[in-house]
Design a protein around this motif. Structure first.
Motif, PDB file in Angstrom:
ATOM      1  N   LEU A 185       0.832  -1.204   0.000  1.00  9.30           N
ATOM      2  CA  LEU A 185       0.000   0.000   0.000  1.00  9.30           C
ATOM      3  C   LEU A 185       0.869   1.259   0.000  1.00  9.30           C
ATOM      4  N   ILE A 186       1.906   1.268   0.813  1.00  6.09           N
ATOM      5  CA  ILE A 186       2.789   2.434   0.881  1.00  6.09           C
ATOM      6  C   ILE A 186       3.403   2.727  -0.481  1.00  6.09           C
ATOM      7  N   LEU A 187       3.948   1.701  -1.124  1.00  9.12           N
ATOM      8  CA  LEU A 187       4.622   1.914  -2.405  1.00  9.12           C
ATOM      9  C   LEU A 187       3.630   2.301  -3.501  1.00  9.12           C
ATOM     10  N   PHE A 188       2.428   1.745  -3.455  1.00  8.16           N
ATOM     11  CA  PHE A 188       1.426   2.114  -4.458  1.00  8.16           C
ATOM     12  C   PHE A 188       1.151   3.616  -4.407  1.00  8.16           C
ATOM     13  N   TYR A 189       0.936   4.140  -3.207  1.00  9.17           N
ATOM     14  CA  TYR A 189       0.599   5.559  -3.088  1.00  9.17           C
ATOM     15  C   TYR A 189       1.824   6.458  -3.294  1.00  9.17           C
ATOM     16  N   VAL A 190       2.995   6.007  -2.897  1.00 15.05           N
ATOM     17  CA  VAL A 190       4.205   6.804  -3.123  1.00 15.05           C
ATOM     18  C   VAL A 190       4.468   6.964  -4.617  1.00 15.05           C
ATOM     19  N   TYR A 191       4.369   5.866  -5.348  1.00 13.71           N
ATOM     20  CA  TYR A 191       4.679   5.912  -6.779  1.00 13.71           C
ATOM     21  C   TYR A 191       3.516   6.439  -7.619  1.00 13.71           C
ATOM     22  N   SER A 192       2.363   6.604  -7.011  1.00 13.59           N
ATOM     23  CA  SER A 192       1.219   7.170  -7.734  1.00 13.59           C
ATOM     24  C   SER A 192       1.138   8.680  -7.569  1.00 13.59           C
ATOM     25  N   ASN A 193       2.029   9.246  -6.758  1.00 16.62           N
ATOM     26  CA  ASN A 193       1.999  10.678  -6.472  1.00 16.62           C
ATOM     27  C   ASN A 193       3.401  11.256  -6.675  1.00 16.62           C
ATOM     28  N   PRO A 194       3.696  11.859  -7.847  1.00 13.05           N
ATOM     29  CA  PRO A 194       5.054  12.355  -8.137  1.00 13.05           C
ATOM     30  C   PRO A 194       5.576  13.342  -7.096  1.00 13.05           C
ATOM     31  N   THR A 195       4.706  14.201  -6.580  1.00 16.71           N
ATOM     32  CA  THR A 195       5.145  15.180  -5.586  1.00 16.71           C
ATOM     33  C   THR A 195       5.606  14.480  -4.312  1.00 16.71           C
ATOM     34  N   LEU A 196       4.817  13.533  -3.862  1.00 20.89           N
ATOM     35  CA  LEU A 196       5.159  12.763  -2.664  1.00 20.89           C
ATOM     36  C   LEU A 196       6.453  11.981  -2.898  1.00 20.89           C
ATOM     37  N   PHE A 197       6.551  11.360  -4.058  1.00 19.05           N
ATOM     38  CA  PHE A 197       7.730  10.558  -4.399  1.00 19.05           C
ATOM     39  C   PHE A 197       9.004  11.406  -4.370  1.00 19.05           C
ATOM     40  N   ASP A 198       8.966  12.573  -5.014  1.00 23.34           N
ATOM     41  CA  ASP A 198      10.149  13.444  -5.066  1.00 23.34           C
ATOM     42  C   ASP A 198      10.546  13.920  -3.669  1.00 23.34           C
ATOM     43  N   LYS A 199       9.547  14.243  -2.870  1.00 24.87           N
ATOM     44  CA  LYS A 199       9.825  14.722  -1.518  1.00 24.87           C
ATOM     45  C   LYS A 199      10.486  13.630  -0.675  1.00 24.87           C
ATOM     46  N   LEU A 200       9.992  12.410  -0.814  1.00 26.66           N
ATOM     47  CA  LEU A 200      10.542  11.306  -0.041  1.00 26.66           C
ATOM     48  C   LEU A 200      11.944  10.956  -0.520  1.00 26.66           C
ATOM     49  N   ARG A 201      12.152  10.928  -1.828  1.00 25.25           N
ATOM     50  CA  ARG A 201      13.475  10.588  -2.358  1.00 25.25           C
ATOM     51  C   ARG A 201      14.518  11.631  -1.942  1.00 25.25           C
ATOM     52  N   THR A 202      14.131  12.903  -1.936  1.00 20.76           N
ATOM     53  CA  THR A 202      15.048  13.960  -1.507  1.00 20.76           C
ATOM     54  C   THR A 202      15.446  13.778  -0.050  1.00 20.76           C
ATOM     55  N   GLU A 203      14.476  13.432   0.796  1.00 21.97           N
ATOM     56  CA  GLU A 203      14.781  13.223   2.207  1.00 21.97           C
ATOM     57  C   GLU A 203      15.710  12.025   2.395  1.00 21.97           C
ATOM     58  N   LEU A 204      15.478  10.960   1.633  1.00 24.58           N
ATOM     59  CA  LEU A 204      16.309   9.768   1.767  1.00 24.58           C
ATOM     60  C   LEU A 204      17.750  10.042   1.359  1.00 24.58           C
ATOM     61  N   ALA A 205      17.938  10.905   0.384  1.00 20.17           N
ATOM     62  CA  ALA A 205      19.295  11.213  -0.076  1.00 20.17           C
ATOM     63  C   ALA A 205      20.144  11.823   1.034  1.00 20.17           C
ATOM     64  N   SER A 206      19.489  12.427   2.008  1.00 18.66           N
ATOM     65  CA  SER A 206      20.231  13.098   3.086  1.00 18.66           C
ATOM     66  C   SER A 206      20.896  12.123   4.044  1.00 18.66           C
ATOM     67  N   VAL A 207      20.470  10.848   4.049  1.00 20.20           N
ATOM     68  CA  VAL A 207      21.050   9.880   4.987  1.00 20.20           C
ATOM     69  C   VAL A 207      21.651   8.668   4.279  1.00 20.20           C
ATOM     70  N   ALA A 208      21.682   8.683   2.935  1.00 16.93           N
ATOM     71  CA  ALA A 208      22.238   7.553   2.191  1.00 16.93           C
ATOM     72  C   ALA A 208      23.755   7.597   2.264  1.00 16.93           C
ATOM     73  N   SER A 209      24.364   6.467   2.572  1.00 15.66           N
ATOM     74  CA  SER A 209      25.823   6.349   2.549  1.00 15.66           C
ATOM     75  C   SER A 209      26.202   5.349   1.465  1.00 15.66           C
ATOM     76  N   GLN A 210      27.296   5.607   0.762  1.00  8.84           N
ATOM     77  CA  GLN A 210      27.654   4.781  -0.379  1.00  8.84           C
ATOM     78  C   GLN A 210      28.378   3.519   0.058  1.00  8.84           C
ATOM     79  N   GLY A 211      27.811   2.379  -0.304  1.00 10.32           N
ATOM     80  CA  GLY A 211      28.459   1.105  -0.050  1.00 10.32           C
ATOM     81  C   GLY A 211      29.281   0.690  -1.250  1.00 10.32           C
ATOM     82  N   PRO A 212      29.802  -0.540  -1.266  1.00 10.88           N
ATOM     83  CA  PRO A 212      30.628  -1.011  -2.383  1.00 10.88           C
ATOM     84  C   PRO A 212      29.897  -0.976  -3.721  1.00 10.88           C
ATOM     85  N   ASN A 213      28.621  -1.348  -3.718  1.00 12.71           N
ATOM     86  CA  ASN A 213      27.874  -1.415  -4.970  1.00 12.71           C
ATOM     87  C   ASN A 213      26.607  -0.581  -4.976  1.00 12.71           C
ATOM     88  N   GLU A 214      26.180  -0.116  -3.820  1.00 11.66           N
ATOM     89  CA  GLU A 214      24.885   0.562  -3.751  1.00 11.66           C
ATOM     90  C   GLU A 214      24.809   1.395  -2.476  1.00 11.66           C
TER      91      GLU A 214
END
Length: 509
Positions: free
Chosen positions: A320-349
């Motif tokens: 349900l979460i992913l359905f609504y996140v990917y069905s709403n571009p504004t919500l999706f962009d906002k969430l992806r931007t927030e996630l970028a703030s805590v992402a650390s680079q591993g060996p492959n991902e």
């Protein structure tokens, strides 16, 4: 000579009719619940419940909602049971004070009488729950987060294959496979490798999504569940469909794991370290429970119910979460931007730490809103005060009466959640809103019987949502809310369309 042999069939029929009539008259006019409002047919017979539960599969939850609109906040929904739809009463019914039994009529239908989850008696449940609660604590989830993270990477790698081959992926089946693998590896120390299957073992997903049918039938026809269990596996393999065969094979495998683990712990050379529990079986065996609580039958009932409870409940919420996140571009962009703030680079991902994800306000709001619309259980959860009366408003509820509330109905209360059918994470960004909802937001229930797997479910939702949103873009192929919103009571939430979320995958550069 037996005098009954001299009765004609007419006399037997009249006697039977008079007996049934006397029961109905008692229930309508003299029963301790006779004063409570509700439809007379529901007060007279459980066939009213059965009609909406079995013949209109899983629709009694929604019928109960209609009854409350007609009769008020407290309704007699069967000859023996009351239902309340008032958020103010929730804290009184689902609390830690006093003794609270479960309603055995409902839980006996699962056919796992020795399990902790289905245990009706308050004191016995408390004893059985202690070792499971310790094993499934937030601290233990944190210690074993590598299991969840490793399987999250594996899920992403599998989805990446569909991107490379330009194929659609059934995201619903993939998420179910992930949750099943996490549950079995973390709870039993064994993975059944659902993520490795080409179709993510979608037949098993279908079986667990529709498993409420047997439970509903057995509630009203007590012979049905035992009859199903009595069918030899050899016959199932001959006459059953692939889903039924896979289910019985899975149960057999879990029984083997349980036997082997119990046998291992009984050997004198086994190093029993209380702080190094690797499965719930070990947690039970090394607990202070008496020996009769550690035999194969008892332990396997816990294994089958705890693992089963961890499957589709969490998968449904993530879908349900992913359905609504990917069905709403504004919500999706906002969430992806927030996630970028805590992402650390591993060996492959990119790698996300669970503790960092839990601090993200918008991700937390998205998950909270998802749980509001997809709480783990779709049915009423009746509680019984065995030693005292309960009081609701002007009503005095007799001691020993099953009284239930339905979290799903409370989460759809428009006074608590304006425009309740919409997916609006922003409502949880308001501190005042969160404060007001603190007593009534209960996707994992509350009190002495709250969900054991709450911390594991949260960890899965945080880590999978973050990984997929950060790494992929999905374009759903014909998906609709019917594939994620509650439509039927399978004990867990059942959806109208169970075909899964089929999606086109784009890999983020």
């Amino acid at each position: 000579m037996n005098p009954l042999l001299f009765l004609s069939w007419q006399q037997v029929a009249v006697t039977g009719i008079l007996y049934l009539a006397s029961i109905i008259v008692y229930r309508l006019f003299f029963h301790p619940l006779a004063k409570f409002p509700g439809p007379k047919l529901a007060a007279a017979t459980r066939w009213y419940d059965c009609y909406y539960d079995v013949f209109l599969p899983g629709q009694y939850t929604w019928k109960i909602a209609e009854l409350h609109k007609r009769y008020g906040p407290i309704v007699r929904i069967s000859p023996h049971e009351l239902h309340v739809n008032d958020p103010e009463f929730f804290k009184d019914l689902y609390c830690y004070d006093g003794r609270w039994n479960k309603y055995s009529w409902s839980y006996d239908a699962f056919g796992a009488p020795f399990s902790t989850i289905c245990c009706a008696d308050h004191d016995l449940h408390k004893e059985r729950r202690a070792p499971l609660e310790r094993y499934m604590s937030k601290a233990n989830v944190e210690r074993n987060r590598d299991i969840i993270q490793g399987l999250t990477f594996k899920l992403c790698d599998r989805i990446d294959e569909f991107h490379k081959d330009a194929r659609t992926v059934n995201l619903g089946s993939a998420l179910s496979a992930f949750v099943r693998d996490v549950a079995t590896e973390w709870l039993l120390g064994k993975s059944f490798n659902n993520l490795d299957k080409e179709d993510f073992n979608s037949q098993m997903t279908a079986v667990f999504q529709g498993g409420g049918h047997v439970w509903r039938m057995t509630k009203h026809f007590r012979w049905f569940g035992p009859l199903m269990k009595s069918i030899p596996p050899s016959i199932i393999k001959k006459i059953g469909d692939k889903g039924a065969i896979d289910l019985f094979s899975f149960l057999d495998d879990m029984l083997v794991v349980t036997k082997e683990t119990l046998s291992l712990f009984s050997t004198p050379t086994f190093d029993k370290k209380a702080d190094d529990e690797r499965s719930i079986i070990q947690a039970i065996v090394q607990s202070k429970l008496p020996p009769n609580e550690k035999n194969l039958t008892r332990v396997f009932d816990d294994v089958s119910t705890v693992t089963g409870a961890a499957f589709e409940t969490t998968a449904a919420a993530i879908r349900l979460i992913l359905f609504y996140v990917y069905s709403n571009p504004t919500l999706f962009d906002k969430l992806r931007t927030e996630l970028a703030s805590v992402a650390s680079q591993g060996p492959n991902e990119s790698v996300f730490e669970l503790a960092s994800l839990e601090q993200l306000p918008y991700l937390t709001a998205v998950i909270t809103e998802g749980l509001r619309l997809s709480s783990g259980v779709a049915t009423r959860q009746a509680r019984i005060a065995p030693d005292r009366e309960l009081v609701y408003d002007k009503w005095r509820i007799p001691m020993g009466t099953p009284v239930g509330m339905t979290t799903l109905l409370m989460h759809m209360n428009e006074k608590l959640y304006p425009d309740p059918e919409r997916f609006v994470p922003e409502r949880w960004m308001d501190p005042e809103m969160r404060r007001k909802a603190d007593r009534t937001f209960a996707p994992f229930s509350r009190g002495t019987r709250n969900c054991l797997g709450m911390h594991l479910a949260f960890a899965e939702m945080y880590m999978v949502t973050a990984a997929l949103v950060h790494r992929f873009e999905f374009g759903f192929d014909g998906a609709s809310p019917a594939q994620v919103l509650a439509y039927s009571d399978e004990f867990i939430i059942g959806t109208k369309d169970r075909s899964g979320l089929k999606a086109y995958v784009t890999r983020r550069n």
